[in-house]
Design an enzyme around this catalytic site. Structure first.
Site, mmCIF file in Angstrom:
data_model
loop_
_atom_site.group_PDB
_atom_site.id
_atom_site.type_symbol
_atom_site.label_atom_id
_atom_site.label_comp_id
_atom_site.label_asym_id
_atom_site.label_seq_id
_atom_site.Cartn_x
_atom_site.Cartn_y
_atom_site.Cartn_z
ATOM 1 N N VAL A 1 0.750 -1.264 -0.030
ATOM 2 C CA VAL A 1 -0.156 0.077 -0.109
ATOM 3 C C VAL A 1 0.863 1.301 0.031
ATOM 4 C CG1 VAL A 1 -1.821 -1.180 1.160
ATOM 5 C CG2 VAL A 1 -0.110 0.004 2.561
ATOM 6 N N ASP A 2 2.326 1.030 -0.206
ATOM 7 C CA ASP A 2 3.190 2.234 0.025
ATOM 8 C C ASP A 2 3.192 3.068 -1.310
ATOM 9 O OD1 ASP A 2 5.862 -0.406 -0.137
ATOM 10 O OD2 ASP A 2 5.055 0.634 -1.743
ATOM 11 N N HIS B 1 -4.446 -4.184 -2.268
ATOM 12 C CA HIS B 1 -4.808 -3.727 -0.915
ATOM 13 C C HIS B 1 -4.995 -2.410 -0.598
ATOM 14 C CE1 HIS B 1 -3.004 -7.708 0.483
ATOM 15 N NE2 HIS B 1 -4.234 -8.002 0.308
ATOM 16 N N CYS C 1 -20.415 8.215 2.656
ATOM 17 C CA CYS C 1 -21.412 9.194 2.715
ATOM 18 C C CYS C 1 -21.571 9.115 1.136
ATOM 19 C CB CYS C 1 -21.114 10.383 3.306
ATOM 20 S SG CYS C 1 -19.615 11.481 2.279
ATOM 21 N N CYS D 1 -18.763 14.934 4.191
ATOM 22 C CA CYS D 1 -20.059 14.978 5.069
ATOM 23 C C CYS D 1 -19.510 15.323 6.582
ATOM 24 C CB CYS D 1 -20.430 13.440 5.166
ATOM 25 S SG CYS D 1 -19.386 12.437 5.946
ATOM 26 N N ASN E 1 13.073 -14.673 -2.472
ATOM 27 C CA ASN E 1 12.715 -14.139 -1.011
ATOM 28 C C ASN E 1 13.940 -14.772 -0.512
ATOM 29 O OD1 ASN E 1 11.878 -14.313 1.635
ATOM 30 N ND2 ASN E 1 9.695 -14.302 0.777
ATOM 31 N N GLU F 1 14.066 -15.798 2.501
ATOM 32 C CA GLU F 1 13.783 -16.984 3.574
ATOM 33 C C GLU F 1 12.697 -17.734 3.120
ATOM 34 O OE1 GLU F 1 13.741 -13.409 7.152
ATOM 35 O OE2 GLU F 1 11.842 -14.822 6.892
HETATM 36 C C1 BV8 Z 1 -10.744 -11.088 2.610
HETATM 37 C C2 BV8 Z 1 -3.587 -3.456 4.136
HETATM 38 C C3 BV8 Z 1 -12.972 -11.819 2.202
HETATM 39 C C4 BV8 Z 1 -3.635 -2.903 5.458
HETATM 40 C C5 BV8 Z 1 -3.156 -5.820 4.429
HETATM 41 C C6 BV8 Z 1 -8.051 -17.993 3.576
HETATM 42 C C7 BV8 Z 1 -7.035 -18.634 4.516
HETATM 43 C C8 BV8 Z 1 -6.674 -17.891 5.711
HETATM 44 C C9 BV8 Z 1 -7.085 -16.568 5.971
HETATM 45 C C10 BV8 Z 1 -7.833 -16.046 5.153
HETATM 46 C C11 BV8 Z 1 -8.355 -16.469 3.900
HETATM 47 N N1 BV8 Z 1 -9.366 -15.518 3.382
HETATM 48 C C12 BV8 Z 1 -9.447 -14.656 4.175
HETATM 49 C C13 BV8 Z 1 -8.690 -14.765 5.384
HETATM 50 C C14 BV8 Z 1 -8.425 -13.811 6.344
HETATM 51 C C15 BV8 Z 1 -7.448 -12.797 6.018
HETATM 52 C C16 BV8 Z 1 -5.872 -13.450 6.167
HETATM 53 O O1 BV8 Z 1 -5.443 -13.783 4.971
HETATM 54 N N2 BV8 Z 1 -5.310 -13.626 7.240
HETATM 55 C C17 BV8 Z 1 -4.031 -14.171 7.323
HETATM 56 C C18 BV8 Z 1 -3.133 -13.199 7.979
HETATM 57 C C19 BV8 Z 1 -4.107 -15.413 8.019
HETATM 58 N N3 BV8 Z 1 -7.583 -11.917 4.858
HETATM 59 C C20 BV8 Z 1 -8.543 -10.994 4.672
HETATM 60 O O2 BV8 Z 1 -9.136 -10.711 5.608
HETATM 61 C C21 BV8 Z 1 -8.534 -10.324 3.340
HETATM 62 N N4 BV8 Z 1 -10.133 -10.165 2.876
HETATM 63 O O3 BV8 Z 1 -10.270 -12.024 2.225
HETATM 64 O O4 BV8 Z 1 -11.985 -10.678 2.276
HETATM 65 C C22 BV8 Z 1 -13.500 -11.990 3.761
HETATM 66 C C23 BV8 Z 1 -14.193 -10.983 4.086
HETATM 67 C C24 BV8 Z 1 -14.727 -11.249 5.405
HETATM 68 C C25 BV8 Z 1 -14.268 -12.130 6.269
HETATM 69 C C26 BV8 Z 1 -13.272 -12.949 5.852
HETATM 70 C C27 BV8 Z 1 -12.739 -12.972 4.433
HETATM 71 C C28 BV8 Z 1 -8.019 -9.023 3.490
HETATM 72 C C29 BV8 Z 1 -6.424 -9.031 3.444
HETATM 73 C C30 BV8 Z 1 -5.936 -7.686 3.315
HETATM 74 C C31 BV8 Z 1 -5.146 -7.128 4.504
HETATM 75 N N5 BV8 Z 1 -4.479 -5.950 4.506
HETATM 76 N N6 BV8 Z 1 -2.819 -4.842 4.179
HETATM 77 C C32 BV8 Z 1 -2.205 -2.139 5.861
HETATM 78 O O5 BV8 Z 1 -1.268 -2.522 5.243
HETATM 79 O O6 BV8 Z 1 -2.432 -1.536 6.807
HETATM 80 S S1 BV8 Z 1 -2.376 -7.157 4.500
HETATM 81 C C33 BV8 Z 1 -0.716 -6.902 4.705
HETATM 82 O O7 BV8 Z 1 0.008 -8.174 4.761
HETATM 83 C C34 BV8 Z 1 0.173 -6.091 3.705
HETATM 84 O O8 BV8 Z 1 -0.750 -5.519 2.444
HETATM 85 C C35 BV8 Z 1 1.192 -6.678 3.052
HETATM 86 O O9 BV8 Z 1 1.689 -6.583 1.802
HETATM 87 C C36 BV8 Z 1 0.125 -8.078 3.053
HETATM 88 C C37 BV8 Z 1 0.953 -9.570 2.901
HETATM 89 O O10 BV8 Z 1 2.355 -9.613 3.609
HETATM 90 P P1 BV8 Z 1 3.573 -9.430 2.906
HETATM 91 O O11 BV8 Z 1 3.463 -8.475 2.072
HETATM 92 O O12 BV8 Z 1 3.815 -10.887 2.357
HETATM 93 O O13 BV8 Z 1 4.686 -9.045 3.847
HETATM 94 P P2 BV8 Z 1 5.434 -9.837 5.048
HETATM 95 O O14 BV8 Z 1 6.073 -9.019 6.027
HETATM 96 O O15 BV8 Z 1 4.355 -10.760 5.730
HETATM 97 O O16 BV8 Z 1 6.484 -10.759 4.266
HETATM 98 C C38 BV8 Z 1 7.653 -9.913 3.821
HETATM 99 C C39 BV8 Z 1 8.336 -11.074 3.087
HETATM 100 O O17 BV8 Z 1 9.479 -10.422 2.377
HETATM 101 C C40 BV8 Z 1 8.976 -12.087 4.070
HETATM 102 O O18 BV8 Z 1 8.782 -13.448 3.501
HETATM 103 C C41 BV8 Z 1 10.660 -11.709 3.916
HETATM 104 O O19 BV8 Z 1 11.262 -12.776 3.808
HETATM 105 C C42 BV8 Z 1 10.642 -11.168 2.497
HETATM 106 N N7 BV8 Z 1 11.751 -10.078 2.501
HETATM 107 C C43 BV8 Z 1 12.215 -9.172 3.343
HETATM 108 N N8 BV8 Z 1 13.236 -8.475 2.962
HETATM 109 C C44 BV8 Z 1 13.196 -8.831 1.530
HETATM 110 C C45 BV8 Z 1 12.336 -9.931 1.206
HETATM 111 N N9 BV8 Z 1 12.103 -10.486 0.030
HETATM 112 C C46 BV8 Z 1 13.050 -9.987 -0.872
HETATM 113 N N10 BV8 Z 1 13.705 -9.137 -0.709
HETATM 114 C C47 BV8 Z 1 14.060 -8.714 0.330
HETATM 115 N N11 BV8 Z 1 15.060 -7.414 0.374
#
Ligand code: BV8
Length: 254
Positions: free
Chosen positions: A105-106, A121, A133, A157, A219, A221
Site C-alpha cells: 500500500v506504499d 490492498h 457518505c 460529510c 525471497n 527466507e
Molecule cells: C478477505 C492493508 C474476504 C492494510 C493488508 C484464507 C485462508 C486464511 C485466511 C484467510 C483466507 N481468506 C481470508 C482470510 C483472512 C485474512 C487473512 O489472509 N489472514 C491471514 C493473516 C491468515 N484475509 C483477509 O481478511 C482479506 N480479506 O479475504 O475478504 C473476507 C471477508 C470477510 C471475512 C473473511 C474474509 C484482506 C487481506 C488484506 C489485509 N490488508 N494490508 C495495511 O497495510 O495497513 S495485508 C498486509 O499483509 C500488507 O498488505 C502486506 O503486503 C500483506 C502481506 O504481507 P507481505 O507483503 O507478504 O509481507 P510480510 O512482512 O508478511 O512478508 C515479507 C516477506 O518479504 C517475507 O517473506 C520476507 O522474508 C521477505 N523479504 C524481506 N526482505 C526482502 C524480502 N524479500 C525479498 N527481498 C528482500 N529484501
C-alpha cells in the site's frame, strides 16, 4: 555471479509471453519500509488484529490513524529501490508483457513509474469516508505529510475519513481481484518479497501454477509458498531482480 538458475530464468523472461509478478512488503524492505512479519516487522509491535481492522479503527480511530500517519511519513521519506525500478522497466517494455500485482500500500511501484499495476490492498495515499457518505467519491488522494487534521475528516460529510486500504476481514476491491486473477493466466509467475500468508493474494501463486504458469519465488527466507513453486530462488529482490534484468535484457536498467 551467473548461476544456472538465474540464467535459465532470465532466458524465460527474455522469451516474452505473459509474465506476472506478485509483490509483497519484501520489495520495499530495501527502501527502508519495514515488512510486516520479518524480524523488524510492523506487526511485531503492532499486531495486525489490533490495528489493520475496521473494528480497531472504530474503537480507536486516533490510534489507528497515528499508525498510518507514521507509515505515511516513513514512506514519504523513502525512495523506490532497484527492485521497484526493474519491475517498472519490465512493465513499460514494448517487447514484454509484464503485469505487476502488489499487496503493498506504499505506492512505491507507482512512484517508480510502473504501468499495468494492480493494487490489491489499496493505498496509504488515498482516503475514504468511513461513513461511505453519498457525496464522497469511493476514495480520494491525499499526499499531505503530516495531515493537517488528525484524525482526518471526510470533506463531504464531516465524518471520519479512513485510510483507503483493505483491512483484515474486508473484501478486496472486486476489479483489482478480478484483474489479479486474470493475471494468473500467464507463462511465468514470480512471487517476490511476500510471506504468502495473506489471502486471497497468496492464493494467486497456486492459481497461476494451476493455469500452467512456471512459478518462481524470490525471497531470502523460506515461506508458505516455497514448497509449492517450480523454482524458489533464495535472495533479496533488490539484488536478484537487477541480476535477472541484466541477464535478460543486457544493460543494467539501474
Ligand atoms: C478477505 C492493508 C474476504 C492494510 C493488508 C484464507 C485462508 C486464511 C485466511 C484467510 C483466507 N481468506 C481470508 C482470510 C483472512 C485474512 C487473512 O489472509 N489472514 C491471514 C493473516 C491468515 N484475509 C483477509 O481478511 C482479506 N480479506 O479475504 O475478504 C473476507 C471477508 C470477510 C471475512 C473473511 C474474509 C484482506 C487481506 C488484506 C489485509 N490488508 N494490508 C495495511 O497495510 O495497513 S495485508 C498486509 O499483509 C500488507 O498488505 C502486506 O503486503 C500483506 C502481506 O504481507 P507481505 O507483503 O507478504 O509481507 P510480510 O512482512 O508478511 O512478508 C515479507 C516477506 O518479504 C517475507 O517473506 C520476507 O522474508 C521477505 N523479504 C524481506 N526482505 C526482502 C524480502 N524479500 C525479498 N527481498 C528482500 N529484501
Amino acid at each position: 555471479m551467473k548461476e544456472p538458475q538465474h540464467e535459465a530464468l532470465a532466458a524465460a523472461i527474455r522469451a516474452g509471453g505473459a509474465i506476472t509478478v506478485l509483490t509483497g512488503a519484501g520489495v520495499s524492505a530495501a527502501s527502508g519500509v519495514p515488512t510486516f512479519r520479518g524480524q523488524d516487522g510492523l506487526w511485531r509491535s503492532f499486531p495486525a488484529e489490533q490495528l489493520a481492522t475496521a473494528e480497531a479503527f472504530d474503537q480507536d480511530p486516533a490510534l489507528v490513524w497515528e499508525w498510518y500517519a507514521w507509515r505515511r511519513a516513513l514512506v514519504a521519506a523513502a525512495q523506490p529501490n532497484a527492485a521497484h525500478r526493474v519491475l517498472a522497466d519490465w512493465s513499460c517494455r514494448p517487447d514484454a508483457d509484464v503485469r505487476i500485482v502488489t499487496q503493498n500500500v506504499d505506492d512505491l511501484h507507482v512512484r517508480a513509474g510502473t504501468v499495468r499495476l494492480v493494487r490489491l490492498h489499496g493505498s496509504l495515499w488515498e482516503l475514504a469516508c468511513r461513513n461511505r457518505c453519498a457525496t464522497a467519491p469511493p476514495t480520494w488522494p491525499d499526499l499531505r505529510v503530516p495531515l493537517p487534521v488528525m484524525p482526518p475528516r471526510c470533506p463531504h460529510c464531516g465524518g471520519l475519513a479512513r485510510p483507503a486500504v483493505v483491512w483484515f476481514g474486508e473484501s478486496l476491491p472486486a476489479d483489482a481481484l478480478a484483474d489479479a486473477i486474470d493475471a494468473t493466466r500467464c507463462r511465468l509467475f514470480l512471487a517476490v518479497g511476500t510471506s504468502a500468508l495473506v489471502h486471497p493474494a497468496a492464493g494467486l501463486i497456486g492459481m497461476a501454477r494451476e493455469h500452467g504458469a512456471f512459478t518462481v519465488e524470490i525471497n531470502p527466507e523460506t515461506t508458505a509458498a516455497s514448497g509449492g513453486v517450480d523454482l524458489a530462488l533464495t535472495g533479496r529482490a533488490e539484488v536478484v531482480l537487477p541480476q535477472l534484468d541484466e541477464l535478460a535484457f543486457g544493460l543494467p536498467s539501474d
